[in-house]
Enzyme design. Structure first.
Site, PDB file in Angstrom:
ATOM      1  N   TYR A 109      16.915  29.034   8.971  1.00 51.11           N
ATOM      2  CA  TYR A 109      15.700  29.756   9.378  1.00 51.11           C
ATOM      3  C   TYR A 109      15.589  29.875  10.881  1.00 51.11           C
ATOM      4  O   TYR A 109      15.959  28.955  11.618  1.00 51.11           O
ATOM      5  CB  TYR A 109      14.459  29.023   8.860  1.00 51.11           C
ATOM      6  CG  TYR A 109      14.181  29.275   7.398  1.00 51.11           C
ATOM      7  CD1 TYR A 109      13.918  30.560   6.931  1.00 51.11           C
ATOM      8  CD2 TYR A 109      14.173  28.225   6.498  1.00 51.11           C
ATOM      9  CE1 TYR A 109      13.663  30.786   5.585  1.00 51.11           C
ATOM     10  CE2 TYR A 109      13.922  28.435   5.155  1.00 51.11           C
ATOM     11  CZ  TYR A 109      13.668  29.721   4.705  1.00 51.11           C
ATOM     12  OH  TYR A 109      13.424  29.939   3.381  1.00 51.11           O
ATOM     13  N   MET A 115      12.939  23.790   3.017  1.00 52.55           N
ATOM     14  CA  MET A 115      12.215  23.042   1.985  1.00 52.55           C
ATOM     15  C   MET A 115      13.171  22.215   1.129  1.00 52.55           C
ATOM     16  O   MET A 115      12.875  21.073   0.782  1.00 52.55           O
ATOM     17  CB  MET A 115      11.415  24.011   1.102  1.00 52.55           C
ATOM     18  CG  MET A 115      10.525  23.300   0.094  1.00 52.55           C
ATOM     19  SD  MET A 115       9.640  24.433  -1.008  1.00 52.55           S
ATOM     20  CE  MET A 115       8.461  25.181   0.107  1.00 52.55           C
ATOM     21  N   ARG A 156     -10.693  -1.067  15.669  1.00 51.98           N
ATOM     22  CA  ARG A 156     -10.698  -0.098  14.577  1.00 51.98           C
ATOM     23  C   ARG A 156     -11.699  -0.619  13.546  1.00 51.98           C
ATOM     24  O   ARG A 156     -12.832  -0.169  13.527  1.00 51.98           O
ATOM     25  CB  ARG A 156      -9.268   0.061  14.024  1.00 51.98           C
ATOM     26  CG  ARG A 156      -9.064   1.289  13.181  1.00 51.98           C
ATOM     27  CD  ARG A 156      -7.610   1.461  12.768  1.00 51.98           C
ATOM     28  NE  ARG A 156      -7.102   0.319  12.011  1.00 51.98           N
ATOM     29  CZ  ARG A 156      -5.883   0.257  11.479  1.00 51.98           C
ATOM     30  NH1 ARG A 156      -5.047   1.267  11.622  1.00 51.98           N
ATOM     31  NH2 ARG A 156      -5.483  -0.807  10.806  1.00 51.98           N
ATOM     32  N   LYS A 186       0.852  -1.202   0.000  1.00 47.73           N
ATOM     33  CA  LYS A 186       0.000   0.000   0.000  1.00 47.73           C
ATOM     34  C   LYS A 186       0.887   1.251   0.000  1.00 47.73           C
ATOM     35  O   LYS A 186       2.101   1.160   0.285  1.00 47.73           O
ATOM     36  CB  LYS A 186      -0.922  -0.019   1.220  1.00 47.73           C
ATOM     37  CG  LYS A 186      -0.212  -0.061   2.559  1.00 47.73           C
ATOM     38  CD  LYS A 186      -1.177  -0.393   3.702  1.00 47.73           C
ATOM     39  CE  LYS A 186      -0.435  -0.490   5.019  1.00 47.73           C
ATOM     40  NZ  LYS A 186      -1.288  -0.995   6.104  1.00 47.73           N
TER      41      LYS A 186
HETATM   42  C1  LIG Z   1      -0.493  -2.036   6.658  1.00 49.31           C
HETATM   43  C2  LIG Z   1      -1.070  -3.327   7.103  1.00 49.31           C
HETATM   44  C3  LIG Z   1      -0.251  -4.445   7.303  1.00 49.31           C
HETATM   45  C4  LIG Z   1       1.261  -4.379   7.243  1.00 49.31           C
HETATM   46  O1  LIG Z   1       1.730  -3.814   8.450  1.00 49.31           O
HETATM   47  P1  LIG Z   1       3.314  -3.691   8.745  1.00 49.31           P
HETATM   48  O2  LIG Z   1       3.372  -3.199  10.135  1.00 49.31           O
HETATM   49  O3  LIG Z   1       3.824  -2.684   7.764  1.00 49.31           O
HETATM   50  O4  LIG Z   1       3.883  -5.027   8.528  1.00 49.31           O
HETATM   51  C5  LIG Z   1      -0.859  -5.653   7.606  1.00 49.31           C
HETATM   52  N1  LIG Z   1      -2.203  -5.741   7.742  1.00 49.31           N
HETATM   53  C6  LIG Z   1      -3.012  -4.692   7.580  1.00 49.31           C
HETATM   54  C7  LIG Z   1      -4.467  -4.849   7.749  1.00 49.31           C
HETATM   55  C8  LIG Z   1      -2.481  -3.440   7.269  1.00 49.31           C
HETATM   56  O5  LIG Z   1      -3.293  -2.399   7.127  1.00 49.31           O
END
Ligand SMILES: *Cc1c(COP(=O)(O)O)cnc(C)c1O
Length: 359
Positions: A255, A303, A130, A34
């Site tokens: 800055y 930046m 969640r 992702k």
């Molecule tokens: C992002 C995610 C993972 C992976 O988590 P990591 O801590 O990056 O290994 C696994 N399961 C779900 C449901 C996630 O949203």
């Protein structure tokens, strides 16, 4: 050419995937990619993932479609499921598996006309609170989905752990027990482990694991760096010095004049900043490597630039390499200094940083 560069090391990715197999030898592997593979660029990782992972997992259908467009042929799981009923037909068309966290979505499936049944993973709330249904509601939802012609017979149940990166806390054992009990005898395929689960909780491995961050060579375990868990960083972010200053005691740099020299000292200016994804909140003292030697950030992150301490490097000059994180400097350590986590730093890598794939 601006020297800011993210080097993506595919041999490190291969190594980390082998680590997943070593830790969880009996489980199939969803490689979690992702957020464009946590900022690494999912498309450039596909050749390795096709060889060493069983399937891919992303947050949403847009990410899954982008992977298909980039040539991914493996099954792809949508970890948050669909956001609207209309997405179901596309999922069937492209072979996406979905997580399903609310009975509302079972209604969408029952009402849909699909080209073929979907592989569904019911999301169980085993204690993170969640997404997901409570254990008491699971058998009825599973039965309902089994009766739905749009749902593939190979049903799954998944859950997510809130505290698996902190072994000393009791939450994870409670969640593991809850998941095992709720899924026992259901005849479903089971998936519970994120990276922390893969690394430290064998009882959470089950049929499928879902590692994300560890693929990239970063450990989720609090207080560890990737090397402690035998991982190798995939991304190394580097740049170069573009100026060297000899400052006098009492002069300030950057800055807000946020860093004032206590004595005469050499200061380097490096071409990296918050518009590249370097954390704006990193304070003076955040580690950096200059010519492979440890140094530190001075003053505010701009930046496009940062200031670094060259007190210990009288020879350092324009063009010398500066490493922000990766090989030689764990992203975990930089994140710690900057009050964030390596996940966020990697995801924030900006599009303007040049990327070079090696290995
Ligand atoms: C992002 C995610 C993972 C992976 O988590 P990591 O801590 O990056 O290994 C696994 N399961 C779900 C449901 C996630 O949203």
């Amino acid at each position: 050419m601006r020297p800011a560069l993210a080097k993506i090391d595919l041999s490190a990715l291969r190594h980390n995937l082998r680590r997943v197999r070593e830790c969880a030898p009996a489980a199939s592997v969803f490689a979690v990619v992702k957020a464009d593979a946590y900022g690494h660029g999912a498309a450039r990782l596909l050749p390795v993932l096709e060889q060493q992972a069983d399937a891919l997992a992303v947050a949403c259908i847009e990410e899954a479609l982008a992977l298909r467009a980039a040539g991914a042929t493996q099954p792809i799981l949508l970890l948050e499921g669909v956001f609207a009923a209309e997405e179901l037909a596309l999922c069937a068309e492209h072979g996406f598996e979905i997580s399903l966290h609310d009975p509302l979505h079972a209604g969408w499936l029952e009402a849909a006309t699909l080209a073929r049944p979907l592989k569904v993973w019911v999301k169980l709330d085993s204690g993170m609170h969640r997404l997901g249904v409570r254990p008491q509601a699971l058998p009825a939802l599973v039965a309902r989905l089994r009766a739905c012609a749009n749902v593939d017979a190979e049903l799954g149940v998944m859950s997510h752990m809130a505290c698996a990166d902190e072994p000393a806390r009791p939450n994870t054992a409670t969640q593991i027990a809850c998941f095992a009990e709720a899924t026992q005898g259901l005849g479903v395929r089971r998936a519970l482990s994120n990276s922390a689960g893969v690394l430290h909780w064998p009882a959470a491995h089950h049929d499928w694991v879902r590692p994300g961050i560890m693929l990239y060579g970063v450990t989720p375990m609090v207080g560890h760096s990737g090397a402690d868990d035998a991982l190798r960083p995939v991304m190394t972010l580097s740049t170069a010095l573009i100026a060297v200053k000899q400052l006098k005691a009492g002069e300030s740099v950057g800055y807000s004049a946020a860093y004032t020299c206590a004595q005469d000292m050499r200061v380097g200016i490096a071409a990296i900043g918050y518009a590249d994804g370097y954390p704006r909140h990193a304070p003076s003292g955040t580690p950096v490597l200059v010519n492979g030697q440890r140094s530190q950030l001075l003053g505010r992150v701009s930046m496009d630039m940062i200031c670094v301490d060259l007190s210990a490097q009288p020879q350092a000059g324009i063009g010398d390499p500066v490493t922000l994180w990766g090989e030689g400097l764990p992203a975990e350590e930089v994140a710690d200094a900057a009050g964030t986590i390596a996940y966020e730093m990697l995801c924030n890598l900006a599009g303007r940083v040049r990327v070079e794939t090696v290995g």
